[in-house]
Write a protein that holds these residues in place. Structure first.
Motif, PDB file in Angstrom:
ATOM      1  N   LEU A  77      77.373  59.477  55.295  1.00 44.10           N
ATOM      2  CA  LEU A  77      76.641  60.895  55.857  1.00 44.10           C
ATOM      3  C   LEU A  77      76.596  60.571  57.260  1.00 44.10           C
ATOM      4  N   ALA A  78      75.990  59.498  57.763  1.00 46.43           N
ATOM      5  CA  ALA A  78      75.575  59.302  59.201  1.00 46.43           C
ATOM      6  C   ALA A  78      76.887  59.872  60.063  1.00 46.43           C
ATOM      7  N   ASP A 128      75.585  52.949  47.001  1.00 45.62           N
ATOM      8  CA  ASP A 128      74.238  53.265  47.718  1.00 45.62           C
ATOM      9  C   ASP A 128      74.364  52.894  49.113  1.00 45.62           C
ATOM     10  N   ARG A 129      74.855  51.792  49.688  1.00 42.72           N
ATOM     11  CA  ARG A 129      74.628  51.384  50.919  1.00 42.72           C
ATOM     12  C   ARG A 129      76.025  52.097  51.836  1.00 42.72           C
ATOM     13  N   TYR A 156      83.405  52.251  52.014  1.00 45.07           N
ATOM     14  CA  TYR A 156      83.166  52.243  50.688  1.00 45.07           C
ATOM     15  C   TYR A 156      83.831  50.982  50.178  1.00 45.07           C
ATOM     16  N   ARG A 212      82.208  47.617  51.405  1.00 50.53           N
ATOM     17  CA  ARG A 212      80.969  47.610  50.636  1.00 50.53           C
ATOM     18  C   ARG A 212      81.136  46.831  49.347  1.00 50.53           C
ATOM     19  N   ARG A 258      77.148  55.279  51.220  1.00 51.98           N
ATOM     20  CA  ARG A 258      76.731  56.661  51.226  1.00 51.98           C
ATOM     21  C   ARG A 258      76.057  56.980  52.489  1.00 51.98           C
ATOM     22  N   ARG A 259      74.937  56.204  52.926  1.00 54.18           N
ATOM     23  CA  ARG A 259      74.220  56.392  54.220  1.00 54.18           C
ATOM     24  C   ARG A 259      75.048  56.365  55.222  1.00 54.18           C
ATOM     25  N   THR A 260      75.952  55.483  55.507  1.00 50.72           N
ATOM     26  CA  THR A 260      76.672  55.144  56.473  1.00 50.72           C
ATOM     27  C   THR A 260      77.871  56.429  56.703  1.00 50.72           C
TER      28      THR A 260
END
Length: 640
Positions: free
Chosen positions: A510-511, A503-504, A480, A483, A506-508
């Protein structure tokens, strides 16, 4: 202004919600320490606390040999007893093919030790009545004693393979007679029914007579019926089994081993020792071809076969399931229960007399469930008892010293993470420290609650899982923060960078955490022993990492972005242009490196660290160009 206030309230709402949850958890533990057996530390497993070890030798009264399959079945029975009694992290293993070693962590109660020592016996008893597993308050005028009953899933058939009459409906139906009378008022005998026809009120009193056989409803007394309705078979404490061999001459109340039904059973008619053999296989038609289902073949010895012929002859004359449902107080159903360790493992129905002592049990079996029932029947056929070879208190295999070393390793790792965060991100590292503190508090509270409510015990592999989680949690923060810094390098202000960076990132995040959770789940279900403890804490702390990042780290960053210290990119904030690598070479992606600007090149920031406006940047560019021109003219004059 209203929009800004709404956003600010949204930031605080997540933080307040998280702290409320933590306070509720803390209050629950506090209440548990005052009025229950909760403690302020998680309970420790066998490798850290020690416990009691009992070595049992399996022996038979008729000197028959005990196979490895019998030992495994005995281990499963003991494991169910121990697990249902609330003891976690117990180790139950076989030793030498004849002994069973049971190691219980902590100080197990005497009742738990008695459950371990008791032998499991099998009995065949007729079903007098059965109902859904929940307890019913028959004294409550608003309670409905006509609770649902569940259709039996197994059916007994003749040796030729002719199926007994199946039930008409596979769904749960309403219990009660044709007039919807409450079955909780009384269980009537045939004599009582005759008196009702004469006008006698049998709702107030039941005329009891001497039972004529094991299926006679006269066995059911008011006290037995009251105990039956009070029994809650959904409570794991009532599914432990054990409790000693029940009196074979009297009726009993028993739960289904899966907690899906409860039964009133008549006196024992056949002991498990009369079973000659049991095996599972696919159902065959008369031509010997498989028809897709699974079955269990049951064979009795000579004495058991004669008794079974008498029992099935009587049971086949009783109502089947669908008929019995219309008037369950008139007679017992045509079902007999196989009771192992005082739990009903199967209750098939009988439609035809079986005279040769060979029965086929069919129904909704799978290959696994048919094998399990056959193993249970074979185990019940042995007159098996357990002799206690030794019982002793064992010390921790790793002990407090190893636990202290593990905690020390965790503290060193935590310290290194904190130091590295401050070196890389200056005062932004305080967010990391606070987030790790919240994660540690949630983990500790969760383990304390699990120890209190579920009997969880923390093992050394579990401690290792917690230590690994420090790196997982710190990795989420790094993703985070980087980013955010990338967005700042692209010219955004801090508030915008916090939102776009989230926003960017968060996806990383979660994955990454999804991969860890999947690995923990697979490891937990496929591994055995202490490895499951590691997988459990790894999965738990990964979930807590998501909670902390979403409900603490992100809202805190949104609030800090509005402060002067961080918003104006103070030198020690972690967002100053020197921290972002703008004063030297930096990687900008796709194999490209940005070359540092020359000293004469226009700067992008003012002296106070704020970013230049377009007009300021153009003025700086013109000044730099004039300086370069003057420098070139001076060099030419010198050369001349």
């Amino acid at each position: 202004m209203a929009t800004t206030n709404t956003k600010t309230r949204g930031r605080w709402r997540s933080l307040i919600g998280l702290f409320v949850v933590m306070l509720v958890m803390l209050g629950s533990v506090f209440a548990g320490t005052k009025w229950s057996d909760a403690t302020w530390t998680p309970k420790l497993a066998l490798d850290l606390e020690g416990g009691t070890q009992v070595i049992l030798q399996a022996v038979t009264t008729n000197n028959e040999s005990v196979s490895a399959e019998d030992i495994n079945q005995a281990i499963e029975i003991i494991r169910q007893r121990v697990d249902s009694s609330g003891v976690a992290e117990a180790e139950i293993t076989s030793q030498g093919g004849q002994n069973i070693v049971v190691a219980l962590p902590g100080r197990p109660s005497q009742a738990t030790l008695d459950l371990v020592r008791e032998a499991a016996q099998m009995q065949f008893r007729p079903v007098l009545y059965f109902d859904s597993p929940e307890a019913v308050d028959i004294e409550d005028p608003e309670s409905d004693a006509d609770v649902d009953v569940e259709e039996p899933t197994d059916e007994a058939t003749s040796p030729e393979g002719e199926d007994s009459a199946p039930s008409d409906d596979n769904s749960v139906e309403e219990s009660g007679n044709a007039e919807d009378e409450s079955t909780s008022d009384a269980v009537e005998t045939e004599d009582a029914s005759a008196e009702e026809q004469d006008g006698t009120d049998t709702q107030d009193a039941v005329e009891q007579s001497e039972p004529q056989d094991a299926s006679d409803l006269a066995w059911i007394t008011d006290e037995l019926l009251e105990e039956f309705y009070a029994l809650d078979c959904t409570d794991p404490a009532n599914l432990t089994g054990g409790g000693g061999l029940k009196d074979p001459e009297n009726p009993v109340i028993a739960c289904d081993m899966d907690g899906e039904a409860k039964y009133i059973l008549g006196p024992m008619e056949i002991p498990g020792s009369d079973i000659a053999s049991a095996s599972s296989g696919m159902q065959l038609n008369q031509q010997g071809q498989p028809i897709g289902g699974w079955k269990v073949d049951l064979k009795f010895n000579k004495e058991g076969g004669d008794r079974f012929a008498e029992v099935t002859t009587r049971l086949s004359s009783l109502p089947d399931y669908s008929t019995w449902l219309s008037n369950p107080t008139a007679s017992a159903p045509n079902m007999f229960a196989m009771v192992l360790d005082n739990l009903v493992i199967s209750a098939p129905s009988v439609s035809n007399p079986i005279l040769d002592g060979q029965a086929e049990i069919s129904g909704n079996f799978t290959n696994e469930s048919a094998n399990q029932l056959a193993s249970q029947l074979n185990f019940g056929a042995l007159p098996l008892t357990f002799e206690v070879q030794s019982e002793e208190t064992i010390s921790a295999t790793l002990g407090s010293e190893q636990l202290a070393k593990g905690l020390l390793a965790g503290l060193i790792g935590l310290l290194l993470v904190v130091v590295s965060m401050f070196v890389l991100y200056r005062f932004l590292g305080t967010v990391t420290v606070a987030s790790l503190a919240i994660a540690a508090a949630l983990t500790l509270l969760s383990l304390m609650l699990l120890s209190w409510l579920q009997g969880y015990r923390l093992s050394l592999p579990g401690v290792a899982g917690i230590i690994v989680a420090i790196g997982i949690t710190a990795d989420s923060f790094i993703v985070y923060f980087e980013r955010i810094r990338d967005e700042l390098r692209d010219g955004r202000n801090l508030e915008s960078a916090v939102e776009v960076g989230w926003d960017r990132a968060r996806r990383t995040i979660l994955a990454s955490d999804a991969v860890n959770i999947i690995a923990a789940v697979v490891l937990y279900f496929l591994a055995v022993g202490g490895v499951r403890g590691f997988a459990f804490t790894l999965g738990l702390t990964t979930l807590i990492d998501l909670v902390v990042v979403f409900f603490f780290t992100y809202p805190v960053m949104r609030l800090l972005a509005r402060t002067k210290f961080f918003g104006q990119a103070h030198k020690w904030s972690g967002f100053h242009h020197s921290s972002l690598g703008l004063d030297g070479p930096r990687y900008v992606g796709r194999g490209r490196v940005a070359v540092p600007a020359k000293k004469s090149a226009p700067v992008q920031y003012n002296e106070d660290g704020t970013r230049m406006t377009l007009a300021q940047r153009k003025a700086a560019e013109r000044a730099a160009a004039n300086t370069e021109t003057a420098s070139q003219s001076a060099r030419k004059d010198g050369e001349a």
